[in-house]
Each structure stands twice: as C-alpha cells, then as structure tokens.
Design a protein around this motif. Sequence first.
Motif, PDB file in Angstrom:
ATOM      1  N   ALA A  41       0.814  -1.232  -0.075  1.00 43.06           N
ATOM      2  CA  ALA A  41      -0.107  -0.074  -0.026  1.00 43.06           C
ATOM      3  C   ALA A  41       0.946   1.206  -0.022  1.00 43.06           C
ATOM      4  O   ALA A  41       0.679   2.185  -0.713  1.00 43.06           O
ATOM      5  CB  ALA A  41      -0.732   0.126   1.209  1.00 43.06           C
ATOM      6  N   ILE A  42       1.860   1.249   0.570  1.00 44.22           N
ATOM      7  CA  ILE A  42       2.720   2.473   0.792  1.00 44.22           C
ATOM      8  C   ILE A  42       3.482   2.492  -0.400  1.00 44.22           C
ATOM      9  O   ILE A  42       3.419   3.653  -1.118  1.00 44.22           O
ATOM     10  CB  ILE A  42       4.031   1.929   1.904  1.00 44.22           C
ATOM     11  N   VAL A  67       4.183   5.373  -5.628  1.00 41.50           N
ATOM     12  CA  VAL A  67       4.196   5.515  -7.212  1.00 41.50           C
ATOM     13  C   VAL A  67       3.193   6.285  -7.738  1.00 41.50           C
ATOM     14  O   VAL A  67       3.204   6.992  -8.762  1.00 41.50           O
ATOM     15  CB  VAL A  67       4.000   3.722  -7.676  1.00 41.50           C
ATOM     16  N   GLU A  68       1.843   6.421  -7.099  1.00 33.35           N
ATOM     17  CA  GLU A  68       0.947   7.325  -7.672  1.00 33.35           C
ATOM     18  C   GLU A  68       1.340   8.775  -7.475  1.00 33.35           C
ATOM     19  O   GLU A  68       1.208   9.585  -8.274  1.00 33.35           O
ATOM     20  CB  GLU A  68      -0.474   7.104  -6.705  1.00 33.35           C
ATOM     21  N   GLY A 109      16.086   3.970   9.913  1.00 34.36           N
ATOM     22  CA  GLY A 109      16.916   4.310   9.052  1.00 34.36           C
ATOM     23  C   GLY A 109      17.214   3.396   7.704  1.00 34.36           C
ATOM     24  O   GLY A 109      18.023   3.573   7.002  1.00 34.36           O
ATOM     25  N   PHE A 110      16.050   2.626   7.492  1.00 32.44           N
ATOM     26  CA  PHE A 110      16.212   1.415   6.189  1.00 32.44           C
ATOM     27  C   PHE A 110      15.030   1.852   5.492  1.00 32.44           C
ATOM     28  O   PHE A 110      13.905   2.195   5.821  1.00 32.44           O
ATOM     29  CB  PHE A 110      16.026   0.070   7.007  1.00 32.44           C
ATOM     30  N   ILE A 111      15.296   1.805   4.038  1.00 33.22           N
ATOM     31  CA  ILE A 111      14.259   2.048   3.256  1.00 33.22           C
ATOM     32  C   ILE A 111      13.290   0.982   3.134  1.00 33.22           C
ATOM     33  O   ILE A 111      13.613  -0.130   2.910  1.00 33.22           O
ATOM     34  CB  ILE A 111      14.888   2.483   1.685  1.00 33.22           C
ATOM     35  N   ILE A 112      12.041   1.275   3.347  1.00 34.39           N
ATOM     36  CA  ILE A 112      11.139   0.140   3.534  1.00 34.39           C
ATOM     37  C   ILE A 112      10.065  -0.020   2.382  1.00 34.39           C
ATOM     38  O   ILE A 112       9.592  -0.825   2.032  1.00 34.39           O
ATOM     39  CB  ILE A 112       9.981   0.282   4.663  1.00 34.39           C
ATOM     40  N   ALA A 113      10.192   1.374   1.394  1.00 38.74           N
ATOM     41  CA  ALA A 113       9.217   1.232   0.143  1.00 38.74           C
ATOM     42  C   ALA A 113       9.928   2.280  -0.491  1.00 38.74           C
ATOM     43  O   ALA A 113      10.636   3.337  -0.080  1.00 38.74           O
ATOM     44  CB  ALA A 113       7.729   1.501   0.613  1.00 38.74           C
ATOM     45  N   SER A 114      10.027   2.129  -2.097  1.00 36.36           N
ATOM     46  CA  SER A 114      10.468   3.104  -2.943  1.00 36.36           C
ATOM     47  C   SER A 114      10.177   2.623  -4.368  1.00 36.36           C
ATOM     48  O   SER A 114       9.609   1.800  -4.633  1.00 36.36           O
ATOM     49  CB  SER A 114      11.843   2.694  -2.979  1.00 36.36           C
ATOM     50  N   THR A 115       9.972   3.988  -5.169  1.00 34.84           N
ATOM     51  CA  THR A 115       9.550   3.940  -6.518  1.00 34.84           C
ATOM     52  C   THR A 115      10.960   3.295  -7.305  1.00 34.84           C
ATOM     53  O   THR A 115      10.674   2.821  -8.363  1.00 34.84           O
ATOM     54  CB  THR A 115       9.327   5.171  -7.087  1.00 34.84           C
TER      55      THR A 115
END
Length: 161
Positions: A91-92, A97-98, A115-121
């Motif tokens: 969902a994140i 992305v939207e 400090g960790f990337i949990i979601a990314s485009t």
Amino acid sequence: MPIRVKIISLFLLVALIPYAAIALFIYSDLVQTAEKEAVNRVVLLATFQQKRTEHLLDQYRTRLEQFQTRTLLRAALAQFVETGDDDARAAITHSIVEAQKGGTFKEIHVISPSGFIIASTHTASVGEDVREETFYQRGKEKNDISSLVKIDGEVFLYLTG
C-alpha cells in the motif's frame, strides 16, 4: 629645421594635447560606465535567480508537506511499522508510485525510523541502510529541502521530513 616647421609643429603639439586629454577622459568615463552597467546586469540576474530558486524551494516545501498529509500513506506506514505486514508495504509503494506520476519527483523512498528504506519507487533501493546519510539525519529533525547531492555529474535535491 626651419623656423616655420618648428612653429607649425609647436602649434600642432599645443592643439593635440587638449584633444588627447579629452579623449582619455571620455575613454575612462566610457569604461567606468560599461563596468557599472555590467555589474548592474549581473546583480539583476543574481536577484532574479535568487527569487526563482526561492520560489522553486517553496514549491518543493509545499509538495513535501502535501505528500506527508496523504492519509492512506500515513495509515499504511503506521500499520507497517506496527506489524511489518507486506500488504502495508504494498500500500505504501502504491501510494508513492501514484505520487510520483505527478512528475515532480524522480524517486521517492519511505524510510523507517530506524533508517532503512522500507518502500521505494526504485525497487532496488528497498532495504538500503541510510542512517549515515545527511538527508536522513536532517529529515529526522524537521522537514528539510537543503540536501543537495551530486551523483555521476547529476545534481539531486533531497526533500526529507
């Protein structure tokens, strides 16, 4: 040398000295005027660029604030932090992305408080540790739009908060 040539030479010399002095004065005045005009144009250009940059930064600040107020993103983030649920991560990711489709942001990363990337485009970035990065440190404290980074000759502006 005949006296006639001496007199003519003397008259020419006496007549040319004032003309040379006037020409020198006019030349120095033109140089000073040109320098002042160049400085004025540079100052005007710098002022214009400063206002343009401030306007762009205000727009980025507004977009960052708008991004932070996305209700679905906040709810999914809270759920992910609480449970670690992959549906919440999806969902994140869908939400960012939207947001990226607006064309303002090249990449969007959501970083956990640890400090960790949990979601990314940019899916390859998920899981990266960014605790030592300047933008992460500044973003923990407050909204920040001052982190400029040059990577492979390209300049990136990090909006963090």
